[in-house]
Design an enzyme around this catalytic site. Structure first.
Site, PDB file in Angstrom:
ATOM      1  N   CYS A 246       0.865  -1.182   0.000  1.00  0.00           N
ATOM      2  CA  CYS A 246       0.000   0.000   0.000  1.00  0.00           C
ATOM      3  C   CYS A 246       0.901   1.229   0.000  1.00  0.00           C
ATOM      4  O   CYS A 246       1.678   1.414  -0.938  1.00  0.00           O
ATOM      5  CB  CYS A 246      -0.968  -0.019   1.189  1.00  0.00           C
ATOM      6  N   ARG A 251      -2.188  -0.896   5.489  1.00  0.00           N
ATOM      7  CA  ARG A 251      -3.404  -1.406   4.854  1.00  0.00           C
ATOM      8  C   ARG A 251      -3.122  -2.756   4.200  1.00  0.00           C
ATOM      9  O   ARG A 251      -3.976  -3.644   4.190  1.00  0.00           O
ATOM     10  CB  ARG A 251      -3.890  -0.408   3.790  1.00  0.00           C
TER      11      ARG A 251
END
Lengths: 288, 151
Positions: A246, A251
């Site tokens: 990410c 994430r």
């Protein structure tokens, strides 16, 4: 209403626990509840009774180099939070457990694989009206001995990613479509996590992390729904060698968790350098 | 020049070296959020998207209400109940900017976010918080422009 975890078809359902399970184990001396958040005000304002906080910036990262805490730092972190090697650690947090998955991933680098995530995280706990307190627990320090950090099995570095790209292997970019396309680089006025180039690593599939969750309570989708996204739609296979990324690796640890534990992918690594490294590297390939 | 109250607050924060002290101060601010929440006679959910703070993960909204003195009264809402940092900053912006000279409000730089919350704030969180500041400064510039046009 989410299905029971054991009925969702996960390959490793034991890596997720329900809010009910946590409520029943608040006084279990073999269980340590750990909150990991993006918002630094959340834990001090209230948390699950008995939970300790492990903060991604202060506790998990080296304060000088861009890397995680070293072996002695991890041992010290475990000791002051009263965690032993055989203890079950249950992570939860805000943002549908981004940081909880990230912390679990760092724990795994140090071999603490007896770690789970509370499905739905803080959002689900709050939605159910369960107890939250401000009192910060104090636990007796432990004598925790960690193995040398394993940076190969679950973690990818830029050289690994470059080799991955050249070999045409699978990558999952979990950022927003705007970040994937290169339309959005970083926030104006802050270069702290920005990048000089926008776009994505060549060949990566765009699957924003949030697609793996139910928006109403942050719980993970069941296995069939996850396979519909990652396999039927994106063409991944459990036999694939996959790297997730990410912007800074938080994430993507959420997607790493879903692929590895819920869908049973044996070869999936998280590239924590992510776009803040790749988008600043000289002479690496980028797609838009 | 930025509003005096904000200048004083930033100076106070510059002396805070203990992270826990900073956090406790900000939680106290967030606890006062209801005082700055947009009143129902001004707006009610679902809000006009023109008031939404861009890039804010906490779903924050800002209203700038003109007052008789030619200045602005800032009001907010934060739809995510876990958006404590956004609530704390909203209270600070209301305390320091409501009623302040518009030129001073318009001059507030985005980096007050880092001075208030510390440099360990994540990019995602910082982006939303800076968006909150931007909405306030933009409203001040718009009001200045409107007043100039009407003069």
């Amino acid at each position: 209403m989410s299905q029971n975890i054991e009925d969702r078809g996960y390959v490793h359902p034991e890596k997720l626990v329900s809010t009910e399970w946590v409520a029943e184990h608040l006084d279990d001396p073999q269980v340590r509840i750990v909150e990991s958040n993006e918002d630094p005000l959340l834990y001090p304002s209230s948390h699950i009774p008995g939970a300790v906080q492990i903060d991604w910036t202060v506790d998990l990262n080296d304060q000088l180099r861009r890397d995680y805490l070293d072996q002695s730092g991890f041992e010290s972190l475990m000791s002051r939070n009263g965690i032993t090697r055989d203890m079950t650690v249950v992570f939860y947090g805000d943002r549908s457990n981004w940081w909880a998955c990230y912390a679990l991933w760092v724990f795994l680098l140090y071999g603490h694989d007896n770690a789970r995530v509370m499905d739905g995280g803080r959002t689900k706990w709050e939605l159910e009206g369960r107890e939250l307190v401000r009192e910060v627990p104090v636990y007796a320090h432990t004598d925790y001995r960690a193995p040398v950090r394993d940076d190969e099995t679950e973690r990818a570095f830029r050289e690994d990613v470059l080799a991955h790209v050249e070999a045409g292997r699978r990558m999952v970019d979990v950022r927003s479509p705007e970040e994937f396309s290169g339309e959005l680089l970083h926030m104006p006025g802050s270069a702290q996590e920005g990048a000089l180039r926008g776009g994505h690593i060549p060949g990566a599939n765009s699957v924003p992390w949030s697609r793996a969750t139910n928006p109403e309570d942050g719980t993970f989708l069941n296995a069939a729904d996850l396979r519909a996204i990652y396999e039927e739609e994106q063409g991944l296979s459990p036999d694939d060698d996959v790297i997730t990324y990410c912007r800074i690796g938080e994430r993507s640890s959420h997607t790493w968790f879903a692929l590895k534990y819920l869908m049973g992918y044996d070869q999936v690594r998280n590239y924590d350098g992510s776009w803040t490294e790749w988008g600043n590297l000289v002479n690496v390939p980028i797609e838009r | 020049m930025i509003p005096d109250r904000l200048d004083e607050l930033l100076e106070d924060f510059s002396f805070i070296s203990d992270r826990n002290e900073r956090v406790a101060w900000l939680i106290d601010a967030a606890d006062r959020f209801d005082e700055v929440r947009v009143p129902p006679d001004v707006a009610a959910p679902p809000y006009d998207e023109a008031h939404r703070v861009p890039a804010c993960e906490s779903d924050a909204f800002v209203w700038a209400l003109p007052t008789d003195g030619g200045v602005l009264d800032f009001r907010f809402d934060v739809l995510n109940p876990q958006g404590l940092s956004a609530m704390a900053l909203a209270v600070i912006l209301n305390d320091c900017c409501s009623g302040a000279p518009l030129q001073q409000v318009a001059a507030i730089p985005q980096d007050i976010v880092l001075k208030i919350f510390g440099r360990e704030v994540s990019m995602g969180k910082g982006q939303g918080l800076m968006g909150l500041v931007t909405m306030v400064t933009h409203a001040a510039r718009e009001e200045l422009g409107a007043q100039s046009a009407g003069a």
